[in-house]
Design an enzyme around this catalytic site. Structure first.
Site, PDB file in Angstrom:
ATOM      1  N   CYS A  42       0.801  -1.230   0.000  1.00  0.00           N
ATOM      2  CA  CYS A  42       0.000   0.000   0.000  1.00  0.00           C
ATOM      3  C   CYS A  42       0.833   1.279   0.000  1.00  0.00           C
ATOM      4  O   CYS A  42       0.285   2.370  -0.098  1.00  0.00           O
ATOM      5  CB  CYS A  42      -0.960  -0.019   1.177  1.00  0.00           C
ATOM      6  N   HIS A  83      -2.844   8.001   6.257  1.00  0.00           N
ATOM      7  CA  HIS A  83      -3.038   6.721   5.583  1.00  0.00           C
ATOM      8  C   HIS A  83      -4.487   6.284   5.832  1.00  0.00           C
ATOM      9  O   HIS A  83      -5.167   5.849   4.919  1.00  0.00           O
ATOM     10  CB  HIS A  83      -2.026   5.694   6.095  1.00  0.00           C
ATOM     11  N   LYS A  98      -9.572   8.439   2.058  1.00  0.00           N
ATOM     12  CA  LYS A  98     -10.000   7.073   1.697  1.00  0.00           C
ATOM     13  C   LYS A  98     -11.469   6.851   2.029  1.00  0.00           C
ATOM     14  O   LYS A  98     -12.104   5.956   1.476  1.00  0.00           O
ATOM     15  CB  LYS A  98      -9.136   6.037   2.418  1.00  0.00           C
ATOM     16  N   HIS A 143      -9.432   2.614  -0.923  1.00  0.00           N
ATOM     17  CA  HIS A 143      -8.013   2.313  -0.790  1.00  0.00           C
ATOM     18  C   HIS A 143      -7.512   1.757  -2.120  1.00  0.00           C
ATOM     19  O   HIS A 143      -7.849   0.644  -2.503  1.00  0.00           O
ATOM     20  CB  HIS A 143      -7.806   1.304   0.331  1.00  0.00           C
TER      21      HIS A 143
END
Lengths: 422, 89
Positions: free
Chosen positions: A163, A302, A334, A339
């Site tokens: 990721c 994130h 996100k 994602h």
């Protein structure tokens, strides 16, 4: 003091919520979600999955002879990269081409082609695999095609760190410019994971969000007490990175400066993130940028909405920023674009650049009730504008533990920074 | 001539070849058909004519005329399948 600085001179996206950085950012600022029900995936009794898909048909961009040599991931990468190059208004001379490279991040590469091979073998019980299968499926195909398309002769690398793949690609590209090896880099990421095998494999890890029964578009809820996991998305995002003086000399539009890049490895469990690992990456990025924690005006988190990540990332931010942490707005976009795995870091890099350009911050959506362990300012109350943003951080963490953090600034008076109004 | 027309249809539709370039003497590489494209074309010929091309798939086809002769040979060796050549793909 670094001799060579890195300007961001072009951006391009093919993403849920937008085919341009402007369209993407306006949708994010308005709190619109690109997440929804996907077609049923053919597994008996399995509910239709959710995801953030792109309304994308490659035949609208490529003629049939070309299309058959391009997996969906390469199609999206080529379009996003081409738009970034057009945005940068680069006219590649033969000499410039020799000093320009392509770095791409992707986790799964041409996963659609791989799936097609298995379908031919095991569903049709045929051994007639398409002759282009290997070339379409290989992870470095997107980077190779971009170089071929634009004649870019410099280093051509593909990074696969799950990721954080495309954040790594951008950071490593910046380093090639800083070191003097290249003057210009096309860097970003692409991922197309919305296929049955990949969706089911992620579901098997119990990391995917349960579909919200009332509103599937609200299924991804970073930092919320009620979060149940991440939602996969597809797309591509690219930037043109350029040595500062090179950009100035050709009077290029400079969107921002890529000021710092920090890397660390969690060295813990293969999936479980660590506070120390994430904090080390943020500190490394601050150090590389020559900045103090107090200089950061916004963090694009994130923020996957998995149970583990959001608590650990919150603790890591507090560990690095101390009491400043409660002052800094942190949001996870996100919640709206999902994602994008290997493309996530690049997409959120584009969002971070747009934050500086628009001087505004998109919200974290669906955060009515925060997890008590997530106690920062997550911008849950809608977009904020006119903050005088000068310096933003974008976090990308990963299974495997490769943490990558990028810091962008709106530059200083020596640059010709564009800042458009809303 | 039927075989040439069928081949022309495939090459125009799937490979972007201009119809007027599909002549018996046309060189395959000059038409943009590389070795992988030729392997792919064999699948399309199998589907279109209902034949199975096995290990004896030729590697020395250089012109459109060679491909036409190859297809005609395949169909001749499987006469019961010749009728399949008229079915839509």
């Amino acid at each position: 003091m670094r001799a060579r600085r890195v300007a961001v001179t072009g951006l391009g996206v093919v993403a849920p919520l937008g085919y341009s950085p402007d369209e993407l950012f306006e949708n994010l600022a308005a709190g619109r979600s690109g997440i929804g029900r996907l077609p049923p995936c053919g597994v008996r009794e399995a509910p239709a999955p959710i995801g953030a898909s792109v309304d994308f048909d490659g035949s609208g961009f490529f003629p049939a002879p070309r299309l058959r040599m391009l997996d969906r991931v390469s199609q999206m990468a080529l379009i996003a990269a081409q738009r970034a190059i057009a945005d940068a208004q680069v006219d590649f001379t033969p000499r410039a081409r020799a000093r320009c490279g392509v770095f791409v991040g992707t986790g799964l590469g041409g996963a659609t082609t791989t799936a097609d091979c298995y379908r031919t073998l095991f569903e049709e019980c045929s051994d007639r695999l398409q002759p282009f299968s290997v070339l379409n499926a290989m992870n470095n195909a997107p980077a190779a095609w971009i170089a071929i398309e634009h004649g870019l002769e410099g280093p051509n690398l593909t990074f696969s760190t799950a990721c954080s793949s495309s954040a790594v690609a951008l950071g490593e590209a910046a380093r090639r410019i800083e070191s003097g090896e290249t003057d210009l880099m096309v860097a970003g990421g692409a991922e197309t994971p919305l296929i049955p095998g990949v969706l089911r494999a992620w579901d098997a890890m119990r990391t995917l969000a349960a579909a919200d029964p009332q509103d599937p578009s609200a299924s991804c809820r970073p930092f919320a007490r009620t979060r149940t996991g991440l939602v996969l998305g597809e797309g591509a995002a690219f930037a043109v990175l350029e040595e500062w003086q090179h950009a100035r000399d050709r009077r290029a539009p400079i969107h921002a400066e890529l000021k710092g890049y920090g890397l660390s490895s969690d060295i813990g469990h293969i999936t479980r993130p660590t506070v120390e690992g994430q904090a080390r990456a943020m500190r490394a990025a601050l150090q590389a940028a020559g900045l103090e924690p107090g200089n950061i005006d916004y963090i694009n988190a994130h923020g996957t909405a998995t149970l583990q990540n959001d608590v650990v990332e919150t603790a890591a931010i507090k560990s690095v920023f101390g009491s400043q942490a409660f002052r800094i707005p942190v949001s996870s976009t996100k919640s709206m674009h999902g994602h994008l795995l290997g493309a996530a870091g690049a997409l959120e890099f584009v969002v971070a650049v747009m934050c500086l350009r628009r001087d505004s911050i998109p919200p974290t959506m669906h955060l009515d009730s925060p997890d008590p362990a997530c106690d920062l300012d997550y911008v849950a109350d809608g977009a904020r504008r006119g903050l005088g943003l000068r310096c933003v951080m974008s976090n990308s963490f990963a299974f495997g533990g490769t943490n990558a953090v990028l810091i962008l600034t709106s530059g200083d008076s020596s640059g010709t920074i564009l800042r458009s109004g809303d | 001539m039927n075989t040439l027309r069928t081949l022309e249809e495939i090459l125009v539709r799937d490979y972007g070849v201009a119809a007027d370039q599909v002549t018996l003497g046309a060189n395959l590489v000059a038409l943009g058909l590389d070795s992988l494209s030729m392997l792919e074309l064999m699948f399309k010929i199998e589907d279109r004519y209902g034949v199975k091309i096995t290990e004896d798939a030729p590697t020395d086809l250089t012109t459109i005329g060679d491909v036409v002769a190859f297809i005609d040979g395949l169909v001749a060796r499987a006469p019961d399948l010749a009728a399949a050549s008229t079915r839509p793909s």
